[in-house]
Design an enzyme around this catalytic site. Structure first.
Site, short mmCIF file in Angstrom:
data_model
loop_
_atom_site.label_atom_id
_atom_site.label_comp_id
_atom_site.label_asym_id
_atom_site.label_seq_id
_atom_site.Cartn_x
_atom_site.Cartn_y
_atom_site.Cartn_z
CD GLU A 132 -88.31 -94.01 29.04
OE1 GLU A 132 -89.18 -94.84 29.31
OE2 GLU A 132 -87.94 -93.78 27.87
CD GLU A 239 -83.42 -93.54 24.23
OE1 GLU A 239 -84.55 -93.68 23.71
OE2 GLU A 239 -83.13 -93.98 25.36
C1 HAH Z 1 -87.17 -94.89 24.68
N1 HAH Z 1 -88.40 -94.61 25.32
C2 HAH Z 1 -86.37 -95.95 25.44
O1 HAH Z 1 -85.42 -95.32 26.28
C3 HAH Z 1 -85.63 -96.90 24.52
O2 HAH Z 1 -85.03 -97.89 25.31
C4 HAH Z 1 -86.58 -97.53 23.53
O3 HAH Z 1 -85.90 -98.46 22.70
C5 HAH Z 1 -87.21 -96.46 22.74
C6 HAH Z 1 -87.48 -95.27 23.29
C7 HAH Z 1 -89.09 -93.46 24.83
C8 HAH Z 1 -90.55 -93.43 25.14
C9 HAH Z 1 -91.36 -92.79 24.31
O4 HAH Z 1 -90.83 -92.19 23.24
C10 HAH Z 1 -92.73 -92.70 24.54
C11 HAH Z 1 -93.29 -93.30 25.63
C12 HAH Z 1 -92.48 -93.94 26.48
C13 HAH Z 1 -91.11 -94.02 26.24
#
Ligand code: HAH
Length: 329
Positions: A132, A239
């Site tokens: 990210e 994911e």
């Molecule tokens: C993900 N971010 C991460 O990669 C993972 O490590 C975590 O456990 C859950 C989601 C997604 C995300 C989002 O859906 C919204 C805002 C920021 C990040």
């Protein structure tokens, strides 16, 4: 007998993975062993959990999941090394006090990466090296983060070089969310294209694919897969889940998903997996972010304490209509 096994159904097509937590082998072990060929640690390989204080590593939770995967013939994805979240603040502080210098942060990153990747070498076959790093708004390119501020724009290059040195056999991924949004898609494409032009060892793109009942559309997903595949990298869906809500639906009163929600979710799961199968030469792993509906991070996101039912197995670990759509082909 029970239903067909996901991983059997997808043998020779792609790996089907699940994100797991330390209690999962105890509570969901049978389901995991029967259906999944690859695991990701939902949280316990993140920097905050692995190295809460400088030099004090806490490997036991991750070790147990790695062991569980190995004992049951499952692959393991590593998640994650460089991220603006769930990274302890000491990473960005100088041992002498104040903010770390560029050299100090690079050496922390190098030490952490070598220790972690070294420990799991041969058992964790790929890593989300950077998670990210792109900005959300169309305005900026990279997200403002301590890594960007302290190291500068080459922090992503450095992270991949360090990871490649730490385990030359590991497949290295850049992982991102909202990756099917047309603007973010082009920025992600440009980021990885330029990394590869500079011979930075990035081998794959992780498409998080956190999805809602109506978005992203199949067309946007296809466009993103095509665009990323044109870079010559491997793609993992890292994911995946499909919320029973629309992205902007913040209702908190639902005690159970409606039949309409479950039907639409099933259709969407069917549609997405059909698309992934079309691109099986490039999409080599599809991981759901959880196992069954009794445990999902979406119970606290985007609304804290709001139950969601986004996975392929229900509260009682039984296959949902979505499961049938994914396995009927
Ligand atoms: C993900 N971010 C991460 O990669 C993972 O490590 C975590 O456990 C859950 C989601 C997604 C995300 C989002 O859906 C919204 C805002 C920021 C990040």
């Amino acid at each position: 007998m029970g239903p067909v096994s996901l991983k059997e159904r997808y043998k020779g097509i792609f790996d089907v993975g699940a994100a797991v937590w330390p209690g999962a082998p105890g509570t969901h072990g049978e389901l995991i062993k029967r259906h999944f060929s690859c695991l990701t640690c939902e949280n316990v390989m993140k920097p905050t959990l692995l190295q809460p204080e400088r030099g004090r590593y806490a490997f036991s939770a991750a070790d147990k999941l790695v062991e569980f995967a190995a004992q049951n013939g499952m692959k393991m994805r590593g998640h994650t090394l460089v991220w603006h979240n769930q990274t302890p603040s000491w990473f960005f502080q100088s041992p002498g006090g104040g903010e770390a210098s560029r050299e100090e942060l690079l050496s922390t990153l190098e030490e952490h990466t070598r220790t972690v990747m070294g420990r799991y070498k041969g058992r964790v076959y790929c890593w989300d090296v950077v998670n990210e790093a792109l900005a959300d708004s169309s305005g900026g390119f990279l997200r403002g983060s301590p890594y960007l501020r302290i190291i500068g724009e080459d922090y992503i290059d450095r992270a991949f070089h360090i990871a490649h040195e730490a385990d030359p056999d590991a497949l290295l991924f850049y992982n991102e969310y909202n990756e099917c949004d047309s603007e973010k898609r082009e920025r992600l494409y440009t980021l990885v294209k330029e990394l590869r032009e500079r011979d930075v060892p990035v081998h794959g793109i992780g498409m998080q694919m956190h999805s809602y009942l109506e978005s992203p559309s199949a067309g946007d997903i296809r466009a993103a897969i095509e665009r990323y595949a044109s870079l010559g990298v491997v793609l993992h869906v890292t994911e995946l889940e499909i919320s029973v809500y629309e992205w902007d639906d913040r209702r908190t009163d639902l005690k159970a998903p409606s039949p309409q929600m479950l039907e639409r979710q099933a259709e969407r799961y069917g549609e997405l997996f059909a698309l992934f199968r079309e691109y099986k030469d490039v999409v080599t792993c599809v991981t759901t972010w959880g196992v069954a509906d009794d445990y999902t991070w979406l119970d606290d996101f985007p609304q804290k304490g709001r139950k969601n039912w986004p996975l392929l197995f229900d509260m009682n670990h039984q296959p949902k209509a979505a499961f049938d759509r994914v396995t009927e082909f």
